[in-house]
Design a protein around this motif. Structure first.
Motif, PDB file in Angstrom:
ATOM      1  N   LYS A   1      -8.923  27.009 -18.062  1.00 42.18           N
ATOM      2  CA  LYS A   1      -9.040  28.459 -18.109  1.00 42.18           C
ATOM      3  C   LYS A   1      -9.734  28.910 -19.392  1.00 42.18           C
ATOM      4  CE  LYS A   1      -5.111  29.849 -15.293  1.00 42.18           C
ATOM      5  NZ  LYS A   1      -3.873  30.626 -15.262  1.00 42.18           N
ATOM      6  N   ARG A   2      -9.386  28.278 -20.519  1.00 46.62           N
ATOM      7  CA  ARG A   2      -9.996  28.648 -21.802  1.00 46.62           C
ATOM      8  C   ARG A   2     -11.492  28.378 -21.819  1.00 46.62           C
ATOM      9  NH1 ARG A   2      -6.052  26.800 -26.623  1.00 46.62           N
ATOM     10  NH2 ARG A   2      -4.577  28.433 -26.162  1.00 46.62           N
TER      11      ARG A   2
ATOM     12  N   LYS B   1     -13.135  31.035 -19.665  1.00 48.45           N
ATOM     13  CA  LYS B   1     -13.119  32.318 -20.371  1.00 48.45           C
ATOM     14  C   LYS B   1     -14.161  32.328 -21.497  1.00 48.45           C
ATOM     15  CE  LYS B   1     -10.582  36.107 -21.861  1.00 48.45           C
ATOM     16  NZ  LYS B   1      -9.819  37.098 -21.211  1.00 48.45           N
ATOM     17  N   SER B   2     -14.281  31.228 -22.234  1.00 41.58           N
ATOM     18  CA  SER B   2     -15.275  31.127 -23.311  1.00 41.58           C
ATOM     19  C   SER B   2     -16.692  31.213 -22.757  1.00 41.58           C
ATOM     20  CB  SER B   2     -15.101  29.814 -24.077  1.00 41.58           C
ATOM     21  OG  SER B   2     -13.851  29.787 -24.713  1.00 41.58           O
TER      22      SER B   2
ATOM     23  N   ILE C   1     -17.557  32.706 -19.960  1.00 42.13           N
ATOM     24  CA  ILE C   1     -17.742  34.091 -19.501  1.00 42.13           C
ATOM     25  C   ILE C   1     -18.061  35.001 -20.686  1.00 42.13           C
ATOM     26  CG2 ILE C   1     -16.544  36.098 -18.516  1.00 42.13           C
ATOM     27  CD1 ILE C   1     -15.062  34.052 -16.681  1.00 42.13           C
ATOM     28  N   ILE C   2     -17.329  34.874 -21.774  1.00 40.44           N
ATOM     29  CA  ILE C   2     -17.560  35.711 -22.957  1.00 40.44           C
ATOM     30  C   ILE C   2     -18.946  35.440 -23.541  1.00 40.44           C
ATOM     31  CG2 ILE C   2     -16.827  36.141 -25.345  1.00 40.44           C
ATOM     32  CD1 ILE C   2     -13.903  35.737 -24.303  1.00 40.44           C
TER      33      ILE C   2
ATOM     34  N   TYR D   1     -18.445  41.283 -14.959  1.00 41.75           N
ATOM     35  CA  TYR D   1     -17.938  41.053 -16.317  1.00 41.75           C
ATOM     36  C   TYR D   1     -16.800  41.997 -16.706  1.00 41.75           C
ATOM     37  CZ  TYR D   1     -21.684  37.846 -17.731  1.00 41.75           C
ATOM     38  OH  TYR D   1     -22.519  36.775 -17.860  1.00 41.75           O
TER      39      TYR D   1
ATOM     40  N   LEU E   1     -13.493  41.168 -15.180  1.00 43.60           N
ATOM     41  CA  LEU E   1     -13.072  39.850 -15.656  1.00 43.60           C
ATOM     42  C   LEU E   1     -12.520  39.910 -17.073  1.00 43.60           C
ATOM     43  CD1 LEU E   1     -15.825  37.384 -14.437  1.00 43.60           C
ATOM     44  CD2 LEU E   1     -13.375  37.177 -14.053  1.00 43.60           C
ATOM     45  N   LEU E   2     -13.180  40.701 -17.907  1.00 43.39           N
ATOM     46  CA  LEU E   2     -12.830  40.729 -19.326  1.00 43.39           C
ATOM     47  C   LEU E   2     -11.812  41.807 -19.682  1.00 43.39           C
ATOM     48  CD1 LEU E   2     -16.412  40.122 -20.747  1.00 43.39           C
ATOM     49  CD2 LEU E   2     -14.539  38.455 -20.579  1.00 43.39           C
TER      50      LEU E   2
ATOM     51  N   VAL F   1      -8.662  34.346 -11.836  1.00 40.55           N
ATOM     52  CA  VAL F   1      -8.183  35.722 -11.963  1.00 40.55           C
ATOM     53  C   VAL F   1      -6.895  35.833 -11.158  1.00 40.55           C
ATOM     54  CG1 VAL F   1      -8.689  38.149 -11.475  1.00 40.55           C
ATOM     55  CG2 VAL F   1     -10.511  36.627 -12.247  1.00 40.55           C
TER      56      VAL F   1
END
Length: 166
Positions: A2-3, A6-7, A9-10, A88, A91-92, A155
């Motif tokens: 997941k991390r 997420k990284s 995506i960011i 985005y 998601l964020l 999600v």
């Protein structure tokens, strides 16, 4: 896992924002070598009438009055340009998982972009761009709501009656 996702995506969101800033503000379009007053610039480069530009491009598609790439690039480009925002933002930011919040946020954001382009002469103000950009973000949001997309991106969902993601 997941991390890592997420990284990614960011990081991709930051790259996307940088590309948008470059395209919207740094890739200046000029009004030629002729100097015009600011009032003339606003008059010649602005559209405040909803669907005027969209309709003219749709007509051009059917009549062939413009090369095909011009209406397709303008209509499709404005839809596609902000489609990633519809992915985005929810998601964020959990608050953006409401379609109302997304529409309000995107309308304010695109209005700000269009106004800044007009003020800085880095482009033009076109209300149809706002319509197309917000519509593009809604397409992105619609894609975000697909179950397989949410599972792929880890999600979590709630069981609300409206089907909103948490």
């Amino acid at each position: 896992m997941k991390r890592i996702i997420k990284s990614i995506i960011i990081l991709s969101f930051i790259v996307y924002i940088a590309v948008c800033v470059n395209l919207l503000f740094l890739d200046k379009r000029t009004f030629g070598a002729v100097e015009i007053t600011y009032a003339q610039y606003i008059r010649f480069s602005s559209n405040f009438i909803p669907f005027r530009t969209i309709w003219s491009y749709v007509q051009a598609l059917f009549t062939g009055s413009l090369p095909l790439n011009i209406p397709i690039t303008n209509l499709g480009g404005n839809l596609i340009a902000f489609l990633p925002m519809g992915l985005y933002l929810p998601l964020l930011f959990r608050k953006m998982r409401s379609v109302k919040a997304l529409i309000l946020t995107m309308t304010i954001m695109i209005l700000g972009v269009e106004s800044t382009q007009l003020i800085t002469k880095a482009g033009s103000f076109d209300v149809d761009d706002i319509i197309l950009n917000v519509s593009g973000s809604l397409i992105g949001y619609w894609i975000f709501t697909w179950d397989w997309v949410q599972k792929l991106l880890f999600v979590s969902k709630t069981n609300s009656k409206r089907g909103k993601a948490a």
